[in-house]
Write a protein that holds these residues in place. Structure first.
Motif, PDB file in Angstrom:
ATOM      1  N   UNK A   1      10.152  10.647  14.077  1.00 10.51           N
ATOM      2  CA  UNK A   1       9.881   9.339  13.467  1.00 10.51           C
ATOM      3  C   UNK A   1       8.384   9.267  13.246  1.00 10.51           C
ATOM      4  N   UNK A   2       7.984   9.414  11.993  1.00 11.56           N
ATOM      5  CA  UNK A   2       6.565   9.621  11.718  1.00 11.56           C
ATOM      6  C   UNK A   2       6.091   8.869  10.482  1.00 11.56           C
ATOM      7  N   UNK A   3       4.795   8.617  10.444  1.00 12.98           N
ATOM      8  CA  UNK A   3       4.178   8.043   9.257  1.00 12.98           C
ATOM      9  C   UNK A   3       4.026   9.065   8.135  1.00 12.98           C
ATOM     10  N   UNK A   4       4.371  10.309   8.400  1.00 12.33           N
ATOM     11  CA  UNK A   4       4.307  11.329   7.358  1.00 12.33           C
ATOM     12  C   UNK A   4       5.388  11.128   6.307  1.00 12.33           C
ATOM     13  N   UNK A   5       5.097  11.575   5.075  1.00 12.03           N
ATOM     14  CA  UNK A   5       6.131  11.557   4.044  1.00 12.03           C
ATOM     15  C   UNK A   5       7.146  12.667   4.297  1.00 12.03           C
ATOM     16  N   UNK A   6       8.294  12.595   3.641  1.00  9.47           N
ATOM     17  CA  UNK A   6       9.410  13.475   3.971  1.00  9.47           C
ATOM     18  C   UNK A   6       9.065  14.953   3.807  1.00  9.47           C
ATOM     19  N   UNK A   7       8.495  15.328   2.655  1.00  5.24           N
ATOM     20  CA  UNK A   7       8.182  16.743   2.439  1.00  5.24           C
ATOM     21  C   UNK A   7       7.153  17.232   3.454  1.00  5.24           C
ATOM     22  N   UNK A   8       6.199  16.398   3.751  1.00  3.91           N
ATOM     23  CA  UNK A   8       5.191  16.705   4.767  1.00  3.91           C
ATOM     24  C   UNK A   8       5.876  17.077   6.079  1.00  3.91           C
ATOM     25  N   UNK A   9       6.798  16.248   6.530  1.00  3.53           N
ATOM     26  CA  UNK A   9       7.457  16.451   7.819  1.00  3.53           C
ATOM     27  C   UNK A   9       8.382  17.662   7.817  1.00  3.53           C
ATOM     28  N   UNK A  10       9.027  17.911   6.689  1.00  6.74           N
ATOM     29  CA  UNK A  10       9.875  19.103   6.573  1.00  6.74           C
ATOM     30  C   UNK A  10       9.021  20.361   6.678  1.00  6.74           C
ATOM     31  N   UNK A  11       7.878  20.373   5.981  1.00  8.19           N
ATOM     32  CA  UNK A  11       6.998  21.539   6.040  1.00  8.19           C
ATOM     33  C   UNK A  11       6.454  21.765   7.444  1.00  8.19           C
TER      34      UNK A  11
ATOM     35  N   UNK B   1       0.825  -1.200   0.000  1.00  8.82           N
ATOM     36  CA  UNK B   1       0.000   0.000   0.000  1.00  8.82           C
ATOM     37  C   UNK B   1       0.858   1.248   0.000  1.00  8.82           C
ATOM     38  N   UNK B   2       0.222   2.378  -0.181  1.00  7.02           N
ATOM     39  CA  UNK B   2       0.926   3.655  -0.294  1.00  7.02           C
ATOM     40  C   UNK B   2       1.261   4.208   1.090  1.00  7.02           C
ATOM     41  N   UNK B   3       2.511   4.601   1.277  1.00  6.89           N
ATOM     42  CA  UNK B   3       2.926   5.192   2.550  1.00  6.89           C
ATOM     43  C   UNK B   3       2.931   6.720   2.507  1.00  6.89           C
ATOM     44  N   UNK B   4       2.655   7.309   1.353  1.00  9.60           N
ATOM     45  CA  UNK B   4       2.697   8.767   1.222  1.00  9.60           C
ATOM     46  C   UNK B   4       1.441   9.377   1.836  1.00  9.60           C
ATOM     47  N   UNK B   5       1.610  10.107   2.921  1.00 10.84           N
ATOM     48  CA  UNK B   5       0.471  10.641   3.657  1.00 10.84           C
ATOM     49  C   UNK B   5      -0.346  11.609   2.819  1.00 10.84           C
ATOM     50  N   UNK B   6       0.301  12.416   1.991  1.00  9.48           N
ATOM     51  CA  UNK B   6      -0.435  13.354   1.151  1.00  9.48           C
ATOM     52  C   UNK B   6      -1.344  12.622   0.173  1.00  9.48           C
ATOM     53  N   UNK B   7      -0.821  11.585  -0.447  1.00  9.42           N
ATOM     54  CA  UNK B   7      -1.614  10.827  -1.415  1.00  9.42           C
ATOM     55  C   UNK B   7      -2.792  10.152  -0.726  1.00  9.42           C
ATOM     56  N   UNK B   8      -2.538   9.548   0.421  1.00  9.88           N
ATOM     57  CA  UNK B   8      -3.615   8.856   1.140  1.00  9.88           C
ATOM     58  C   UNK B   8      -4.643   9.854   1.660  1.00  9.88           C
ATOM     59  N   UNK B   9      -4.191  11.009   2.159  1.00 11.64           N
ATOM     60  CA  UNK B   9      -5.142  12.027   2.597  1.00 11.64           C
ATOM     61  C   UNK B   9      -6.065  12.450   1.454  1.00 11.64           C
ATOM     62  N   UNK B  10      -5.503  12.600   0.256  1.00 11.95           N
ATOM     63  CA  UNK B  10      -6.328  12.995  -0.890  1.00 11.95           C
ATOM     64  C   UNK B  10      -7.298  11.873  -1.264  1.00 11.95           C
ATOM     65  N   UNK B  11      -6.838  10.640  -1.248  1.00 12.29           N
ATOM     66  CA  UNK B  11      -7.714   9.513  -1.561  1.00 12.29           C
ATOM     67  C   UNK B  11      -8.869   9.418  -0.566  1.00 12.29           C
TER      68      UNK B  11
ATOM     69  N   UNK C   1      17.271  15.244  12.852  1.00 13.16           N
ATOM     70  CA  UNK C   1      17.012  14.417  11.676  1.00 13.16           C
ATOM     71  C   UNK C   1      15.519  14.135  11.599  1.00 13.16           C
ATOM     72  N   UNK C   2      15.055  13.910  10.377  1.00  8.07           N
ATOM     73  CA  UNK C   2      13.665  13.535  10.138  1.00  8.07           C
ATOM     74  C   UNK C   2      13.664  12.148   9.501  1.00  8.07           C
ATOM     75  N   UNK C   3      13.044  11.208  10.195  1.00 10.08           N
ATOM     76  CA  UNK C   3      12.953   9.840   9.696  1.00 10.08           C
ATOM     77  C   UNK C   3      11.505   9.569   9.302  1.00 10.08           C
ATOM     78  N   UNK C   4      11.281   9.603   8.005  1.00 14.67           N
ATOM     79  CA  UNK C   4       9.961   9.367   7.442  1.00 14.67           C
ATOM     80  C   UNK C   4       9.818   7.905   7.063  1.00 14.67           C
ATOM     81  N   UNK C   5       8.571   7.433   7.027  1.00 10.49           N
ATOM     82  CA  UNK C   5       8.349   6.060   6.570  1.00 10.49           C
ATOM     83  C   UNK C   5       8.691   5.899   5.092  1.00 10.49           C
ATOM     84  N   UNK C   6       8.921   7.026   4.395  1.00  8.59           N
ATOM     85  CA  UNK C   6       9.456   6.936   3.029  1.00  8.59           C
ATOM     86  C   UNK C   6      10.723   6.089   3.002  1.00  8.59           C
TER      87      UNK C   6
END
Length: 245
Positions: free
Chosen positions: A133-143, A68-78, A154-159
């Motif tokens: 350490x988050x289920x968010x995607x990298x750009x999400x967490x940086x923002x 399945x998709x781990x990208x939080x932005x994509x899943x939020x939109x879906x 450091x930011x450790x994304x599930x990406x």
């Protein structure tokens, strides 16, 4: 009976959950939903909670199946698209065009930190490694970090791991990238399930209660092991945690 400071002795890195623990996603999204549907009288509390609950179900499915998709932005939109087709919310489909739906998904990136968070992280960072350490995607967490002034080392994304918490690969991956044994790392979260998963890999655990987690932890009383509970330490804020170490 060991003190909280003794329970965290030797910890070099503190690994933080982000949504609910570090930032108030709920307060942010209820405000943003109302803003993007000005004039509409809706139960935005219910909408925000359903959006989060459906995302959470997807993430849990990925954690369990490895697919399945781990990208939080994509899943939020879906999830948003699915909700706007449901009987309860379909009347909002005409209110939010493509541009507004995209902006609503990105609004999650602008979640504010809880009042204690930024000061607490800056204080803790002077002494220890602080990592997201988050289920968010990298750009999400940086923002989110830039918006809420979160000074992560450091930011450790599930990406990076191809799955979601609480899959073991996420916690094992964090230990791998930090190059530390588990007893020198502490997971910090407002969600007991996250801490229980981290503890299975030998990490220390720190629980921080939040007034409105909206992630299934409401009404749960968490105690430290010294008090007969499940976690190593319970603190009231990130600032209190910084004072302990």
């Amino acid at each position: 009976m060991s003190s909280p400071s003794e329970a965290l002795r030797g910890v070099e890195a503190f690994v933080f959950d982000v949504f609910g623990t570090t930032v108030d996603w709920y307060g942010n999204m209820t405000r943003m939903l109302a803003k993007y549907a000005e004039g509409s009288q809706e139960d935005w509390d219910a909408f925000a909670n359903e959006w989060r609950k459906c995302y959470f179900a997807q993430a849990r499915g990925v954690a369990q199946s490895g697919q399945g998709n781990t990208n939080m932005d994509i899943v939020h939109r879906e999830v948003l698209e699915s909700m706007l087709k449901s009987p309860r919310w379909k009347h909002l489909a005409s209110v939010w065009d493509e541009t507004k739906r995209h902006e609503l998904v990105l609004a999650w990136h602008r979640s504010d930190g809880w009042p204690d968070v930024s000061r607490g992280l800056y204080a803790l960072k002077k002494k220890k490694i602080v990592v997201a350490l988050s289920n968010g995607n990298m750009r999400f967490l940086v923002d989110v970090a830039k918006h809420a002034d979160l000074p992560w080392d450091a930011v450790l994304s599930v990406d990076l791991f191809g799955t979601c918490k609480p899959n073991p690969k996420v916690y094992q991956g964090a230990l791998h990238y930090l190059e530390l044994p588990p007893e020198k790392c502490a997971m910090v979260a407002a969600h007991l399930w996250d801490l229980e998963a981290a503890a299975k890999h030998g990490m220390k655990t720190v629980y921080v209660p939040r007034p409105e987690s909206h992630d299934g932890d409401e009404g749960v009383e968490v105690k430290s092991k010294a008090e007969g509970g499940e976690v190593d330490v319970v603190v009231e804020s990130f600032e209190a945690l910084a004072e302990l170490v």
